[in-house]
Design an enzyme around this catalytic site. Structure first.
Site, PDB file in Angstrom:
ATOM      1  N   GLN A  31       0.830  -1.218   0.000  1.00  0.00           N
ATOM      2  CA  GLN A  31       0.000   0.000   0.000  1.00  0.00           C
ATOM      3  C   GLN A  31       0.859   1.261   0.000  1.00  0.00           C
ATOM      4  O   GLN A  31       2.069   1.204   0.205  1.00  0.00           O
ATOM      5  CB  GLN A  31      -0.914  -0.010   1.233  1.00  0.00           C
ATOM      6  CG  GLN A  31      -0.165  -0.179   2.552  1.00  0.00           C
ATOM      7  CD  GLN A  31      -0.985  -0.823   3.655  1.00  0.00           C
ATOM      8  OE1 GLN A  31      -2.205  -0.757   3.641  1.00  0.00           O
ATOM      9  NE2 GLN A  31      -0.329  -1.444   4.615  1.00  0.00           N
ATOM     10  N   HIS A  62      -7.770   3.066  20.381  1.00  0.00           N
ATOM     11  CA  HIS A  62      -6.972   1.949  20.899  1.00  0.00           C
ATOM     12  C   HIS A  62      -7.457   1.486  22.282  1.00  0.00           C
ATOM     13  O   HIS A  62      -7.448   0.289  22.566  1.00  0.00           O
ATOM     14  CB  HIS A  62      -5.484   2.331  20.915  1.00  0.00           C
ATOM     15  CG  HIS A  62      -4.921   2.439  19.530  1.00  0.00           C
ATOM     16  ND1 HIS A  62      -4.193   3.516  19.091  1.00  0.00           N
ATOM     17  CD2 HIS A  62      -5.015   1.603  18.454  1.00  0.00           C
ATOM     18  CE1 HIS A  62      -3.861   3.334  17.826  1.00  0.00           C
ATOM     19  NE2 HIS A  62      -4.352   2.190  17.415  1.00  0.00           N
ATOM     20  N   ASP A  86       0.597  -0.368  13.644  1.00  0.00           N
ATOM     21  CA  ASP A  86       1.131   0.795  14.374  1.00  0.00           C
ATOM     22  C   ASP A  86       1.413   0.459  15.839  1.00  0.00           C
ATOM     23  O   ASP A  86       2.126   1.186  16.522  1.00  0.00           O
ATOM     24  CB  ASP A  86       0.169   1.996  14.270  1.00  0.00           C
ATOM     25  CG  ASP A  86      -1.236   1.629  14.700  1.00  0.00           C
ATOM     26  OD1 ASP A  86      -1.462   1.376  15.891  1.00  0.00           O
ATOM     27  OD2 ASP A  86      -2.125   1.577  13.820  1.00  0.00           O
ATOM     28  N   GLU A 106       0.382  -8.775  11.365  1.00  0.00           N
ATOM     29  CA  GLU A 106       0.255  -7.627  10.444  1.00  0.00           C
ATOM     30  C   GLU A 106       0.918  -8.017   9.124  1.00  0.00           C
ATOM     31  O   GLU A 106       2.073  -8.438   9.119  1.00  0.00           O
ATOM     32  CB  GLU A 106       0.949  -6.400  11.070  1.00  0.00           C
ATOM     33  CG  GLU A 106       1.316  -5.284  10.115  1.00  0.00           C
ATOM     34  CD  GLU A 106       0.116  -4.583   9.478  1.00  0.00           C
ATOM     35  OE1 GLU A 106      -0.716  -4.041  10.213  1.00  0.00           O
ATOM     36  OE2 GLU A 106       0.030  -4.592   8.217  1.00  0.00           O
ATOM     37  N   GLY A 138      -3.004 -12.274   8.448  1.00  0.00           N
ATOM     38  CA  GLY A 138      -3.775 -12.520   9.663  1.00  0.00           C
ATOM     39  C   GLY A 138      -4.857 -13.567   9.461  1.00  0.00           C
ATOM     40  O   GLY A 138      -5.169 -14.339  10.375  1.00  0.00           O
ATOM     41  N   ASP A 155      -7.882  -5.185  14.091  1.00  0.00           N
ATOM     42  CA  ASP A 155      -7.635  -3.740  13.913  1.00  0.00           C
ATOM     43  C   ASP A 155      -7.285  -3.514  12.452  1.00  0.00           C
ATOM     44  O   ASP A 155      -6.130  -3.259  12.103  1.00  0.00           O
ATOM     45  CB  ASP A 155      -6.493  -3.312  14.854  1.00  0.00           C
ATOM     46  CG  ASP A 155      -6.198  -1.825  14.721  1.00  0.00           C
ATOM     47  OD1 ASP A 155      -7.003  -1.102  14.118  1.00  0.00           O
ATOM     48  OD2 ASP A 155      -5.145  -1.396  15.214  1.00  0.00           O
ATOM     49  N   THR A 157      -7.733  -2.130   8.318  1.00  0.00           N
ATOM     50  CA  THR A 157      -8.024  -0.940   7.517  1.00  0.00           C
ATOM     51  C   THR A 157      -9.500  -1.026   7.105  1.00  0.00           C
ATOM     52  O   THR A 157     -10.221  -1.934   7.524  1.00  0.00           O
ATOM     53  CB  THR A 157      -7.109  -0.895   6.277  1.00  0.00           C
ATOM     54  OG1 THR A 157      -7.215  -2.158   5.603  1.00  0.00           O
ATOM     55  CG2 THR A 157      -5.652  -0.688   6.667  1.00  0.00           C
ATOM     56  N   ASP A 158      -9.934  -0.097   6.284  1.00  0.00           N
ATOM     57  CA  ASP A 158     -11.343  -0.087   5.878  1.00  0.00           C
ATOM     58  C   ASP A 158     -11.661  -1.295   4.976  1.00  0.00           C
ATOM     59  O   ASP A 158     -10.751  -1.865   4.369  1.00  0.00           O
ATOM     60  CB  ASP A 158     -11.650   1.233   5.155  1.00  0.00           C
ATOM     61  CG  ASP A 158     -11.442   2.421   6.079  1.00  0.00           C
ATOM     62  OD1 ASP A 158     -12.063   2.445   7.152  1.00  0.00           O
ATOM     63  OD2 ASP A 158     -10.631   3.301   5.753  1.00  0.00           O
ATOM     64  N   PRO A 162      -7.542  -5.401   0.345  1.00  0.00           N
ATOM     65  CA  PRO A 162      -7.072  -6.572   1.092  1.00  0.00           C
ATOM     66  C   PRO A 162      -7.829  -6.831   2.395  1.00  0.00           C
ATOM     67  O   PRO A 162      -7.844  -7.964   2.886  1.00  0.00           O
ATOM     68  CB  PRO A 162      -5.596  -6.243   1.390  1.00  0.00           C
ATOM     69  CG  PRO A 162      -5.337  -4.876   0.913  1.00  0.00           C
ATOM     70  CD  PRO A 162      -6.508  -4.385   0.133  1.00  0.00           C
TER      71      PRO A 162
HETATM   72  N1  SPD Z   1     -11.169   4.714   8.418  1.00  0.00           N
HETATM   73  C1  SPD Z   1     -10.129   4.327   9.292  1.00  0.00           C
HETATM   74  C2  SPD Z   1     -10.288   2.972   9.904  1.00  0.00           C
HETATM   75  C3  SPD Z   1      -9.013   2.552  10.531  1.00  0.00           C
HETATM   76  C4  SPD Z   1      -9.142   1.454  11.489  1.00  0.00           C
HETATM   77  N2  SPD Z   1      -7.859   0.938  11.921  1.00  0.00           N
HETATM   78  C5  SPD Z   1      -6.964   1.896  12.412  1.00  0.00           C
HETATM   79  C6  SPD Z   1      -5.648   1.361  12.871  1.00  0.00           C
HETATM   80  C7  SPD Z   1      -5.205   2.010  14.132  1.00  0.00           C
HETATM   81  N3  SPD Z   1      -4.416   1.153  14.920  1.00  0.00           N
END
Ligand code: SPD
Length: 273
Positions: A31, A62, A86, A106, A138, A155, A157-158, A162
């Site tokens: 990415q 978090h 992160d 991750e 994962g 946790d 991404t949107d 992926p």
């Molecule tokens: N639209 C943002 C969604 C992000 C969700 N995960 C964020 C990772 C932070 N550790």
């Protein structure tokens, strides 16, 4: 000259932050990764143009994605974080004294490395000897570990590209199988203002897979829609009522917030019926 970062949250909605400095902008194996200093929200991690976390509001996300399931499990020892490169969820999970091991699955090692380099307060927990970095898929990790984890936190991404598989019924089923008999699974599940259909589908699937399925929420100003949800599946304990008090200081999470987070306004409650 003023420089601005804009996240196009929907075809009709954007959020803009004035940039103080760009620290890194690179293409990883998976990415686009950008870390910028913004004047309003401090340092910000952006993946594929979407805000992932910022120094100013990361604690809300978090703490809420971690402490709600971890305070519900009576004695969490083994935790898995899927995504979350992160390190913010690992940092919070390791604040629970019972946790002996927190595995980070991750897929993108660059997110871990760059977070350690530029976001040290968020990535702090990754140096803890109880943290295990498992760079890889994962979904595969969950499939390959049966009956092993007390808490699994997704946790992600949107739900585009992926991360789509992390919002599927098949993944929820594998997560259930990877949990111990009183384990809990939680996933970030977007905003009811913008992603109502997704939340409704995720909650329906979770309810089909877990005996207890609950939706809770918090306010995260830099995320699209700001009102953000978490979808939780539990094998035994009801997180809305059956939880312990945590014995360390927090900035957003508290027992009162824990309880209140499960109170949904009617338009959001309608998504879970
Ligand atoms: N639209 C943002 C969604 C992000 C969700 N995960 C964020 C990772 C932070 N550790």
């Amino acid at each position: 000259m003023e420089l601005w970062f804009t996240e196009r949250q929907t075809p009709n909605l954007s959020i803009g932050c004035r940039i103080d400095k760009t620290l890194i902008h690179e293409r990883t194996e998976y990415q686009d990764l950008t870390i910028i200093d913004t004047l309003q929200y401090g340092r910000m991690l952006v993946l594929d143009g979407c805000v992932m976390t910022t120094e100013k509001d990361e604690f809300v996300y978090h703490e809420m994605i971690s402490h709600v399931p971890l305070a519900t499990h009576p004695n969490p020892k083994k935790v898995l974080v899927v995504g979350g490169g992160d390190g913010g969820v690992i940092r919070e999970a390791l604040r629970h004294p019972s946790v002996e091991k927190a595995v980070l699955a991750e897929i993108d090692g660059a997110v871990i490395r760059r977070s350690q380099e530029f976001l040290p307060t968020i990535a702090a927990g990754l140096k803890d000897p109880r943290a295990v970095l498992a760079v890889g898929d994962g979904v595969k990790h969950v499939k390959e570990h049966r009956g092993e984890y007390d808490v699994i936190v997704c946790d992600s991404t949107d739900p585009i590209g992926p991360a789509v598989g992390l919002f599927s019924k098949e993944f929820f089923t594998d997560a259930r199988e990877a949990l111990t008999p009183d384990g809990l699974f939680v996933a970030q599940s977007e905003s009811p203002f913008l992603h109502g259909e997704l939340i409704a589908r995720v909650m329906k699937d979770l309810a089909a897979v877990f005996p207890v399925a609950r939706l809770y929420w918090a306010v995260i100003p830099t995320y699209p829609g700001a009102m953000w949800t978490f979808a939780l599946g539990s094998k035994k304990h009801d997180p809305a009522t059956d939880f312990r008090r945590v014995e360390f200081p927090t900035k957003y999470y508290s027992p009162e917030i824990h309880r209140a987070a499960f109170v949904l306004p009617p338009f959001a409650a309608a998504l879970v019926r």
